[in-house]
Design an enzyme around this catalytic site. Structure first.
Site, PDB file in Angstrom:
ATOM      1  N   ASP A  56       0.720  -1.674  -0.120  1.00  0.00           N
ATOM      2  CA  ASP A  56       0.337  -0.148   0.049  1.00  0.00           C
ATOM      3  C   ASP A  56       1.086   0.988  -0.197  1.00  0.00           C
ATOM      4  O   ASP A  56       1.545   1.195   0.752  1.00  0.00           O
ATOM      5  CB  ASP A  56      -0.990   0.048   0.861  1.00  0.00           C
ATOM      6  CG  ASP A  56      -1.732   1.371   1.421  1.00  0.00           C
ATOM      7  OD1 ASP A  56      -1.551   1.736   0.619  1.00  0.00           O
ATOM      8  OD2 ASP A  56      -2.721   1.201   2.046  1.00  0.00           O
ATOM      9  N   SER A 130       0.683  12.414 -16.078  1.00  0.00           N
ATOM     10  CA  SER A 130      -0.707  12.350 -17.381  1.00  0.00           C
ATOM     11  C   SER A 130      -0.467  13.857 -17.583  1.00  0.00           C
ATOM     12  O   SER A 130       0.335  14.818 -17.012  1.00  0.00           O
ATOM     13  CB  SER A 130      -1.643  12.611 -15.963  1.00  0.00           C
ATOM     14  OG  SER A 130      -2.888  12.512 -17.139  1.00  0.00           O
ATOM     15  N   TYR A 145      -5.830  16.327  -9.153  1.00  0.00           N
ATOM     16  CA  TYR A 145      -5.292  14.529  -9.753  1.00  0.00           C
ATOM     17  C   TYR A 145      -3.996  15.316 -10.590  1.00  0.00           C
ATOM     18  O   TYR A 145      -2.845  15.657 -10.573  1.00  0.00           O
ATOM     19  CB  TYR A 145      -6.146  13.958 -10.773  1.00  0.00           C
ATOM     20  CG  TYR A 145      -5.683  13.021 -11.725  1.00  0.00           C
ATOM     21  CD1 TYR A 145      -5.846  11.655 -11.163  1.00  0.00           C
ATOM     22  CD2 TYR A 145      -4.778  13.341 -12.825  1.00  0.00           C
ATOM     23  CE1 TYR A 145      -4.854  10.667 -11.708  1.00  0.00           C
ATOM     24  CE2 TYR A 145      -4.808  12.048 -13.751  1.00  0.00           C
ATOM     25  CZ  TYR A 145      -4.596  10.953 -12.588  1.00  0.00           C
ATOM     26  OH  TYR A 145      -3.823   9.742 -13.628  1.00  0.00           O
ATOM     27  N   LYS A 149      -0.047  15.346 -10.300  1.00  0.00           N
ATOM     28  CA  LYS A 149       0.623  14.907 -11.801  1.00  0.00           C
ATOM     29  C   LYS A 149       1.569  15.612 -11.437  1.00  0.00           C
ATOM     30  O   LYS A 149       3.062  15.118 -12.240  1.00  0.00           O
ATOM     31  CB  LYS A 149      -0.101  14.004 -12.982  1.00  0.00           C
ATOM     32  CG  LYS A 149      -1.039  12.714 -12.424  1.00  0.00           C
ATOM     33  CD  LYS A 149       0.022  11.804 -11.669  1.00  0.00           C
ATOM     34  CE  LYS A 149      -1.074  10.979 -11.428  1.00  0.00           C
ATOM     35  NZ  LYS A 149      -0.711   9.639 -11.508  1.00  0.00           N
TER      36      LYS A 149
END
Length: 221
Positions: A56, A130, A145, A149
């Protein structure tokens, strides 16, 4: 006889991560399939011919325990990710989770495996980023997000500056891929999305480092 390299792929029980693990196994690497649940890691590992590992990446203790079991790592692919579409200022829990999984986890893994790579004179580190985390493309990712990134891309640049040329670290964007995160309407298969990661994970000695790529071509930061 060429020594077989060992690769660890996080979040490798499904989607792009699984396709990356499968691609690396096809390249002849000893692939460790990392997943939060051991049962999921075992299922994917048995399918691709890899080794399962419970990890994890949002927990330091889990990372430590996993690396103790894994042994020496020559190739690290930081693939595990989470996606929240809530506005970034409205959901601090999602913000913190994104940082834990997609920035602090990769940072902790890189810090722990890089010294061994340096000592052995070989290493390949791939950060799954991304285009949503690209300032040049407008930082269009939803919620936290894209900004996380972007921070991961920053980590790639900073680490490449500190590491010797024998240890190559790069970021990549898989594109819009048909996964649980990308949805069924996406334009790429997991295998197509994984291609650039497999390429970066198996770069020759004169390959690039400190870059950001999609479809094996440079992206703007």
């Amino acid at each position: 006889m060429v020594e077989r390299k060992t690769a660890l792929v996080t979040g490798a029980n499904r989607g792009i991560g699984k396709a990356i693990a499968k691609g690396l196994a096809a390249e002849g690497l000893d692939v460790i399939v990392g997943a939060r649940k051991l049962v999921d890691a075992r299922a994917a590992a048995s399918e691709i011919g890899g080794r399962p590992l419970e990890i994890d990446v949002s927990r330091e203790d889990s990372i430590e325990a996993a690396l103790e079991k894994a042994g020496a790592i020559d190739v690290l692919v930081n693939n595990a990710g989470v996606l929240s579409t809530d506005p970034v200022l409205e959901n601090p829990q999602a913000f913190n989770k994104a940082i834990e999984v997609m920035l602090k986890g990769p940072y902790a893994l890189i810090r722990r495996v890089a010294p061994g790579m340096v000592e052995r004179g070989y290493g390949r580190i791939v950060n799954l980023s991304s285009e949503w985390g690209s300032f040049g493309s407008g930082l269009n990712g939803p919620g936290p997000y894209g900004l996380v990134k972007a921070a991961l891309n920053g980590l790639t640049v900073a680490a490449a500056r500190d590491l010797p040329a024998a240890v190559k670290i790069n970021s990549m964007c898989p594109g819009w891929v048909r996964t649980r995160m990308g949805g069924e309407g996406a334009t790429k298969s997991p295998e197509e999305g994984a291609d650039t990661a497999v390429w970066l994970a198996t770069l020759p000695d004169d390959g690039p480092t400190g870059g950001f790529y999609q479809d094996r071509k440079p992206l703007v930061w």
